[in-house]
Write a protein that holds these residues in place. Sequence first.
Motif, PDB file in Angstrom:
ATOM      1  N   GLY A  13      31.508 -11.819   6.943  1.00 15.84           N
ATOM      2  CA  GLY A  13      31.477 -11.425   5.638  1.00 15.84           C
ATOM      3  C   GLY A  13      32.016 -12.511   4.744  1.00 15.84           C
ATOM      4  O   GLY A  13      31.791 -12.268   3.374  1.00 15.84           O
ATOM      5  N   HIS A  14      32.528 -13.613   5.330  1.00 15.05           N
ATOM      6  CA  HIS A  14      33.287 -14.599   4.496  1.00 15.05           C
ATOM      7  C   HIS A  14      32.037 -15.722   4.248  1.00 15.05           C
ATOM      8  O   HIS A  14      32.209 -16.765   3.568  1.00 15.05           O
ATOM      9  CB  HIS A  14      34.458 -15.310   5.222  1.00 15.05           C
ATOM     10  CG  HIS A  14      35.583 -14.403   5.355  1.00 15.05           C
ATOM     11  ND1 HIS A  14      36.285 -13.920   4.146  1.00 15.05           N
ATOM     12  CD2 HIS A  14      35.824 -13.627   6.282  1.00 15.05           C
ATOM     13  CE1 HIS A  14      37.194 -13.236   4.626  1.00 15.05           C
ATOM     14  NE2 HIS A  14      36.966 -12.669   6.015  1.00 15.05           N
ATOM     15  N   TYR A  15      31.016 -15.588   4.794  1.00 15.33           N
ATOM     16  CA  TYR A  15      30.051 -16.695   4.779  1.00 15.33           C
ATOM     17  C   TYR A  15      28.797 -16.429   3.616  1.00 15.33           C
ATOM     18  O   TYR A  15      28.723 -15.524   3.324  1.00 15.33           O
ATOM     19  CB  TYR A  15      29.043 -16.762   6.262  1.00 15.33           C
ATOM     20  CG  TYR A  15      27.833 -17.568   6.027  1.00 15.33           C
ATOM     21  CD1 TYR A  15      28.177 -19.107   6.188  1.00 15.33           C
ATOM     22  CD2 TYR A  15      26.664 -17.243   5.651  1.00 15.33           C
ATOM     23  CE1 TYR A  15      27.153 -20.072   6.121  1.00 15.33           C
ATOM     24  CE2 TYR A  15      25.790 -18.283   5.430  1.00 15.33           C
ATOM     25  CZ  TYR A  15      25.737 -19.537   5.642  1.00 15.33           C
ATOM     26  OH  TYR A  15      24.874 -20.410   5.642  1.00 15.33           O
ATOM     27  N   SER A  16      28.741 -17.777   2.911  1.00 15.97           N
ATOM     28  CA  SER A  16      27.544 -17.713   2.205  1.00 15.97           C
ATOM     29  C   SER A  16      27.303 -19.127   2.004  1.00 15.97           C
ATOM     30  O   SER A  16      28.199 -20.067   2.302  1.00 15.97           O
ATOM     31  CB  SER A  16      27.979 -17.242   0.894  1.00 15.97           C
ATOM     32  OG  SER A  16      29.045 -18.290   0.137  1.00 15.97           O
ATOM     33  N   ASP A  17      26.262 -19.511   1.610  1.00 16.95           N
ATOM     34  CA  ASP A  17      25.730 -20.937   1.639  1.00 16.95           C
ATOM     35  C   ASP A  17      26.515 -21.682   0.454  1.00 16.95           C
ATOM     36  O   ASP A  17      26.963 -22.843   0.972  1.00 16.95           O
ATOM     37  CB  ASP A  17      24.295 -21.013   1.112  1.00 16.95           C
ATOM     38  CG  ASP A  17      23.169 -20.878   2.167  1.00 16.95           C
ATOM     39  OD1 ASP A  17      23.427 -20.342   3.227  1.00 16.95           O
ATOM     40  OD2 ASP A  17      22.019 -20.964   1.942  1.00 16.95           O
ATOM     41  N   SER A  18      26.941 -21.289  -0.622  1.00 14.57           N
ATOM     42  CA  SER A  18      27.769 -21.973  -1.478  1.00 14.57           C
ATOM     43  C   SER A  18      29.196 -22.248  -0.907  1.00 14.57           C
ATOM     44  O   SER A  18      29.806 -23.003  -1.272  1.00 14.57           O
ATOM     45  CB  SER A  18      27.648 -21.305  -2.862  1.00 14.57           C
ATOM     46  OG  SER A  18      28.205 -19.923  -2.908  1.00 14.57           O
ATOM     47  N   SER A  19      29.539 -21.122  -0.103  1.00 17.21           N
ATOM     48  CA  SER A  19      30.978 -21.429   0.432  1.00 17.21           C
ATOM     49  C   SER A  19      30.915 -22.234   1.394  1.00 17.21           C
ATOM     50  O   SER A  19      31.957 -23.044   1.284  1.00 17.21           O
ATOM     51  CB  SER A  19      31.531 -19.864   0.851  1.00 17.21           C
ATOM     52  OG  SER A  19      31.718 -18.912   0.044  1.00 17.21           O
ATOM     53  N   LEU A  20      30.103 -22.119   2.156  1.00 14.25           N
ATOM     54  CA  LEU A  20      29.971 -23.391   3.291  1.00 14.25           C
ATOM     55  C   LEU A  20      29.766 -24.782   2.675  1.00 14.25           C
ATOM     56  O   LEU A  20      30.678 -25.549   2.979  1.00 14.25           O
ATOM     57  CB  LEU A  20      28.708 -23.134   4.113  1.00 14.25           C
ATOM     58  CG  LEU A  20      28.377 -24.070   5.306  1.00 14.25           C
ATOM     59  CD1 LEU A  20      29.826 -24.068   6.077  1.00 14.25           C
ATOM     60  CD2 LEU A  20      27.381 -23.993   6.103  1.00 14.25           C
TER      61      LEU A  20
END
Length: 127
Positions: A13-20
């Motif tokens: 749930g903490h993953y997103s492309d922009s967050s990575l």
Amino acid sequence: MTNLPANIENYGGHYSDSSLWDKIKKLLGKAGKEVVYNALTLYYALQNPKLPTKDKAIIIGALGYLILPADLVPDFLPLVGYTDDAAALYAAIKKVWGSITPEVKLKARAKTDSLLGTGEVTDIISK
């Protein structure tokens, strides 16, 4: 520490492309080239539409754990701050190694080199 936490998928749930990509920018110069390379290896493996669902869940969980600011060892601690993140990435790569193609490794290596300059990066697992 090469075993994934039993609930690694819960971190997805903490993953997103922009967050990575935000996290990778923060890692540059702090966590070491191997950590960046391993994160990118998992990221590029995730782009494969044929990736098995179980492998996808493991990768998203491991990358979510990397992104999560509050983890077992806080990232701001000098020298040890990224050890748990590195261990999670290592364990995930070990679990999904069969889904990591030579093209994925080349793409991850090229992007790592473009971000941090050329230099030696060793695959965690060699075949």
